[in-house]
Design a protein around this motif. Structure first.
Motif, PDB file in Angstrom:
ATOM      1  N   CYS A 184      -6.379  -2.218  -8.264  1.00 49.70           N
ATOM      2  CA  CYS A 184      -6.506  -0.903  -7.635  1.00 49.70           C
ATOM      3  C   CYS A 184      -6.879   0.127  -8.681  1.00 49.70           C
ATOM      4  O   CYS A 184      -6.701  -0.105  -9.889  1.00 49.70           O
ATOM      5  CB  CYS A 184      -5.196  -0.506  -6.942  1.00 49.70           C
ATOM      6  SG  CYS A 184      -3.732  -0.686  -7.976  1.00 49.70           S
ATOM      7  N   SER A 215      -8.377  -1.921   5.167  1.00 51.56           N
ATOM      8  CA  SER A 215      -8.361  -0.561   4.642  1.00 51.56           C
ATOM      9  C   SER A 215      -8.525   0.433   5.784  1.00 51.56           C
ATOM     10  O   SER A 215      -9.158   0.138   6.808  1.00 51.56           O
ATOM     11  CB  SER A 215      -9.483  -0.355   3.615  1.00 51.56           C
ATOM     12  OG  SER A 215     -10.733  -0.755   4.150  1.00 51.56           O
ATOM     13  N   SER A 235     -10.975  -2.285  -5.243  1.00 51.34           N
ATOM     14  CA  SER A 235     -10.638  -0.877  -5.027  1.00 51.34           C
ATOM     15  C   SER A 235     -11.796   0.012  -5.453  1.00 51.34           C
ATOM     16  O   SER A 235     -12.505  -0.293  -6.418  1.00 51.34           O
ATOM     17  CB  SER A 235      -9.385  -0.514  -5.837  1.00 51.34           C
ATOM     18  OG  SER A 235      -9.018   0.840  -5.649  1.00 51.34           O
ATOM     19  N   SER A 280      -2.567  -2.497   4.832  1.00 55.92           N
ATOM     20  CA  SER A 280      -3.089  -1.182   4.484  1.00 55.92           C
ATOM     21  C   SER A 280      -2.352  -0.103   5.261  1.00 55.92           C
ATOM     22  O   SER A 280      -1.864  -0.342   6.372  1.00 55.92           O
ATOM     23  CB  SER A 280      -4.587  -1.118   4.790  1.00 55.92           C
ATOM     24  OG  SER A 280      -5.124   0.144   4.486  1.00 55.92           O
ATOM     25  N   CYS A 324       0.828  -1.203   0.000  1.00 58.91           N
ATOM     26  CA  CYS A 324       0.000   0.000   0.000  1.00 58.91           C
ATOM     27  C   CYS A 324       0.866   1.257   0.000  1.00 58.91           C
ATOM     28  O   CYS A 324       1.960   1.269   0.579  1.00 58.91           O
ATOM     29  CB  CYS A 324      -0.911   0.005   1.230  1.00 58.91           C
ATOM     30  SG  CYS A 324      -2.185   1.283   1.215  1.00 58.91           S
ATOM     31  N   THR A 348     -11.924  -2.237   0.678  1.00 60.25           N
ATOM     32  CA  THR A 348     -11.446  -0.916   0.276  1.00 60.25           C
ATOM     33  C   THR A 348     -12.463   0.148   0.651  1.00 60.25           C
ATOM     34  O   THR A 348     -13.673  -0.142   0.731  1.00 60.25           O
ATOM     35  CB  THR A 348     -11.188  -0.887  -1.242  1.00 60.25           C
ATOM     36  OG1 THR A 348     -10.810   0.424  -1.669  1.00 60.25           O
ATOM     37  CG2 THR A 348     -12.428  -1.306  -2.021  1.00 60.25           C
ATOM     38  N   SER A 373      -1.288  -0.980  -5.242  1.00 55.99           N
ATOM     39  CA  SER A 373      -1.922   0.248  -4.755  1.00 55.99           C
ATOM     40  C   SER A 373      -1.522   1.428  -5.626  1.00 55.99           C
ATOM     41  O   SER A 373      -0.415   1.466  -6.169  1.00 55.99           O
ATOM     42  CB  SER A 373      -1.502   0.500  -3.295  1.00 55.99           C
ATOM     43  OG  SER A 373      -2.026   1.700  -2.806  1.00 55.99           O
TER      44      SER A 373
END
Length: 348
Positions: free
Chosen positions: A283, A155, A239, A107, A65, A196, A325
């Motif tokens: 993502c 997330s 995402s 995350s 991330c 997400t 990410s």
């Protein structure tokens, strides 16, 4: 929950699916034109020609991330090497290296103020570090360890310096008061892991989530529940990203599509796939103008699409493994990407 072979369970499941199809049919019947038809007379946007400005090397394991601070300069990255690294993306230098108690971090997020970073993962906990204060070892001080999950933390996003939103594998979303360390809200609605979340740029009370239950949901903290559900994807929603207008959002999924949903129309308006052999999207993010959807894939490429005409505008190569990410600066002038190849790239 009754076993799947139970007749009553199967009947209820069929009824739910039928209701979903009825809702989809009603929404479709109200759509008089497609996004492509409405934007046909518009000029084409420029093709995306971003190039790697910096390759940030320092992690020794998969980077899961990245997230920019509000100053458009500093970035935090989280890796399975058990470290958070705060970067100065203008120079490529490491500002801080923060060791974590668990290496299974999934995350991370940067407060817009630049004062705090948060992270979490398989330790079922959200950890908040104060970048302006150091502990006895010289690392950023842990100010909160937010426990109370029955699943992994997938997330997290700062609403502001006092509030943190988190999504987790136990299907719930939590809002935390960082001054007291107490959970102020616990929200349920998804039927699978919450993977997400993305905050509305125009209203701090609104956010959207994506889940392995194949849906995205719009939430309002004032109502303490979700207010809209969006169907369309046929696999995990990996995402979501709010549109700068606050009236729509993009999503990326394992079903090899990225999609665009409008809140007012209460339905999907656009669908996007990579040219040639389709690949799963891991993502996504949106340009500052909202015209470009940028999505990372599990084949190490990043693709850009015209949101309005749903056409492919180009791809970015450089990573050597799965893209995990993407983070766009608030100014819209820089893009960060992380990958299982252990590197972070800054694109301009």
């Amino acid at each position: 929950m009754p076993p799947k072979e139970d007749a009553e369970f199967n009947a209820l499941k069929k009824e739910i699916e039928a209701l979903k199809e009825t809702i989809k049919g009603t929404a479709t019947s109200n759509k008089d034109k497609t996004l492509e038809e409405l934007s046909g007379s518009l000029g084409d946007p420029p093709r995306v020609k971003l190039s790697t400005k910096k390759t940030l090397k320092g992690h020794i394991h998969k980077v899961n991330c990245v997230d920019f601070a509000g100053d458009n300069r500093h970035l935090v990255s989280a890796s399975l090497d058990g470290k958070l690294i705060v970067w100065d993306t203008w120079t490529g230098n490491k500002v801080q290296i923060i060791p974590l108690r668990s290496s299974w971090v999934m995350s991370c997020c940067f407060a817009k103020s630049g004062n705090f970073v948060a992270s979490g993962g398989m330790d079922n906990m959200a950890t908040v570090h104060d970048l302006n204060n150091r502990d006895s070892s010289g690392a950023a001080k842990v100010i909160r360890e937010l426990a109370g999950y029955d699943g992994f933390l997938s997330s997290c996003k700062f609403v502001d310096d006092r509030r943190l939103l988190t999504g987790s594998g136990d299907m719930k979303i939590c809002q935390w008061d960082l001054e007291s360390g107490k959970r102020t809200l616990e929200l349920y609605g998804h039927a699978g892991d919450v993977v997400t979340l993305s905050l509305c740029p125009g209203d701090e009370n609104i956010f959207v989530t994506g889940s392995v239950d194949q849906t995205s949901k719009l939430w309002d903290l004032r109502q303490k529940s979700f207010v809209q559900s969006f169907w369309g994807h046929t696999s995990d929603v990996n995402s979501v990203c709010f549109h700068p207008s606050s009236l729509a959002f993009a999503s990326a999924s394992e079903d090899k599509t990225a999609r665009f949903f409008d809140l007012r129309a209460d339905q999907q308006l656009g669908q996007y796939q990579t040219p040639g052999t389709a690949t799963s999207f891991t993502c996504c993010t949106l340009s500052k103008s909202g015209r470009h959807i940028i999505a990372g894939c599990d084949d190490s490429t990043i693709h850009a699409f015209d949101m309005l005409k749903t056409t492919h505008l180009g791809s970015l190569s450089g990573h050597e493994n799965r893209i995990t990410s993407l983070s766009m600066t608030d100014s819209g002038l820089g893009l960060a990407s992380s990958s299982w190849d252990q590197h972070v790239r800054i694109w301009i």
